[in-house]
Design an enzyme around this catalytic site. Sequence first.
Site, PDB file in Angstrom:
ATOM      1  N   THR A 195      -1.968  60.029  61.145  1.00  0.00           N
ATOM      2  CA  THR A 195      -2.239  60.551  60.994  1.00  0.00           C
ATOM      3  C   THR A 195      -3.315  61.431  61.843  1.00  0.00           C
ATOM      4  OG1 THR A 195      -4.536  58.925  60.778  1.00  0.00           O
ATOM      5  CG2 THR A 195      -3.157  59.035  58.891  1.00  0.00           C
ATOM      6  N   LYS A 225      -1.347  52.780  64.713  1.00  0.00           N
ATOM      7  CA  LYS A 225      -1.758  54.183  64.743  1.00  0.00           C
ATOM      8  C   LYS A 225      -3.256  53.716  64.188  1.00  0.00           C
ATOM      9  CE  LYS A 225      -3.019  55.512  60.930  1.00  0.00           C
ATOM     10  NZ  LYS A 225      -4.323  55.544  60.239  1.00  0.00           N
ATOM     11  N   THR A 266      -8.664  47.034  62.431  1.00  0.00           N
ATOM     12  CA  THR A 266      -9.047  48.100  62.452  1.00  0.00           C
ATOM     13  C   THR A 266      -7.621  48.723  62.769  1.00  0.00           C
ATOM     14  OG1 THR A 266      -8.911  47.838  64.436  1.00  0.00           O
ATOM     15  CG2 THR A 266     -10.744  46.956  63.536  1.00  0.00           C
ATOM     16  N   GLU A 297     -10.815  59.551  67.659  1.00  0.00           N
ATOM     17  CA  GLU A 297     -10.799  61.413  66.971  1.00  0.00           C
ATOM     18  C   GLU A 297     -11.692  61.840  67.630  1.00  0.00           C
ATOM     19  OE1 GLU A 297     -10.577  60.631  62.253  1.00  0.00           O
ATOM     20  OE2 GLU A 297     -11.995  60.308  63.023  1.00  0.00           O
ATOM     21  N   ASN A 347     -13.729  65.322  61.654  1.00  0.00           N
ATOM     22  CA  ASN A 347     -14.311  64.881  59.932  1.00  0.00           C
ATOM     23  C   ASN A 347     -15.364  65.533  59.032  1.00  0.00           C
ATOM     24  OD1 ASN A 347     -13.294  61.714  60.433  1.00  0.00           O
ATOM     25  ND2 ASN A 347     -14.057  62.204  62.590  1.00  0.00           N
ATOM     26  N   THR A 396     -11.220  69.231  53.924  1.00  0.00           N
ATOM     27  CA  THR A 396     -11.257  70.615  53.589  1.00  0.00           C
ATOM     28  C   THR A 396     -10.834  71.573  54.613  1.00  0.00           C
ATOM     29  OG1 THR A 396     -13.239  70.647  54.550  1.00  0.00           O
ATOM     30  CG2 THR A 396     -13.636  70.205  52.227  1.00  0.00           C
TER      31      THR A 396
END
Length: 379
Positions: A141, A164, A175, A253, A374, A379
Amino acid sequence: MYLPKGFLAGATASGIKPSGKPDLGVVSFLEPAGWAFVATTNRAAAPCVLRGRNLYSRDVLLQGLVVNSGNANCATGEQGVRDDARLAELAAGFLGAAADSVLTASTGVIGVPLPVGKIEKGIGNIKLQSELDPFAEAILTTDTRVKLSEQRLPGGARVVGVAKGSGMIHPQMATMLAYLFTDALVPQEELRRNWPAVAHDTFNQVTVDGDTSTNDMAAIFSSGLSEADGVLFWEAVREVARDLARQIAADGEGAEKLITVRVAGAYDVSDARLAARAVAGSALWKAAVHGNDPNWGRILAALGYSGARFEPERVSISLQETVIYDGGAVPFNGVALSQAMQAAEVVVEIDLRAGDGAAESWGCDLTEEYVRINAEYTT
């Protein structure tokens, strides 16, 4: 990286991801495989997790795995349950297997219906092969890279893992999505007896952001086509799981650095795990690591609220092999240590001097990029 004997995999871009990147992966088990499985403790667990638990309780052998990315199929009501069942049916039809012999998994945005029609059209484009890399790419992702690991055993048996995970990762289960494949002959009862402890010591020690996903699972599958020494086998499994856990933490991330926290001298192993996870997961310490700030007070504070039993005046803390606290403040060269923290991996070593318990945990620094990713996720 190639799968062990008894497994083939493939992937395609079915159109779930707006980017057009691969988003549907399948693994075929050429022989019914024994398996073990752990899944998220999140009460809002997705239908794939609930279905997996049901299959697990029935003690069936598996003949396939199907994973879609870009859509979590979670919080989608009864339609989501039906869509997950349809995902299993489509994969089973493609593999020539029974639907109840296929494990499903989904990962991505929560609350959006699974576009089953796209999967119906795309799954036939998958080409099965022994190479695992296309599958590894299709399950990503927000990850920036595939996560693969391998160990070879005397006699030829292998343990190969793929995972992943980048965000919404915090210790509660395993997790992330993580799958280990082996051709070692291991009874299903033994897999199920030992796998939870492996996950607890490795995947459960990863923390990125304090959020536990609704879709997390980790599983191991055995085709049983090769003989292997039991002790060496479980050592190999642990090493593959540990390696994948570290890769996931390093690819958090927005991450620029891997944080490794090693705790020794804890009252017991449980306390060691608590202490290590608290430090690795501290937002204040993660921010300090990003800024190359050797602020040991944040480490000590995290230890203090971790739940681990210790006396602060007995604790020793080292950062990048430099002692920074030993029952109290000790002098150190802050400029030199700050420079040492610019490495790709920042290592904290803690001795609680309260017992014999030891554990590791892995996290990553907290960056501006994490907030951007995040803030803009849907959006």
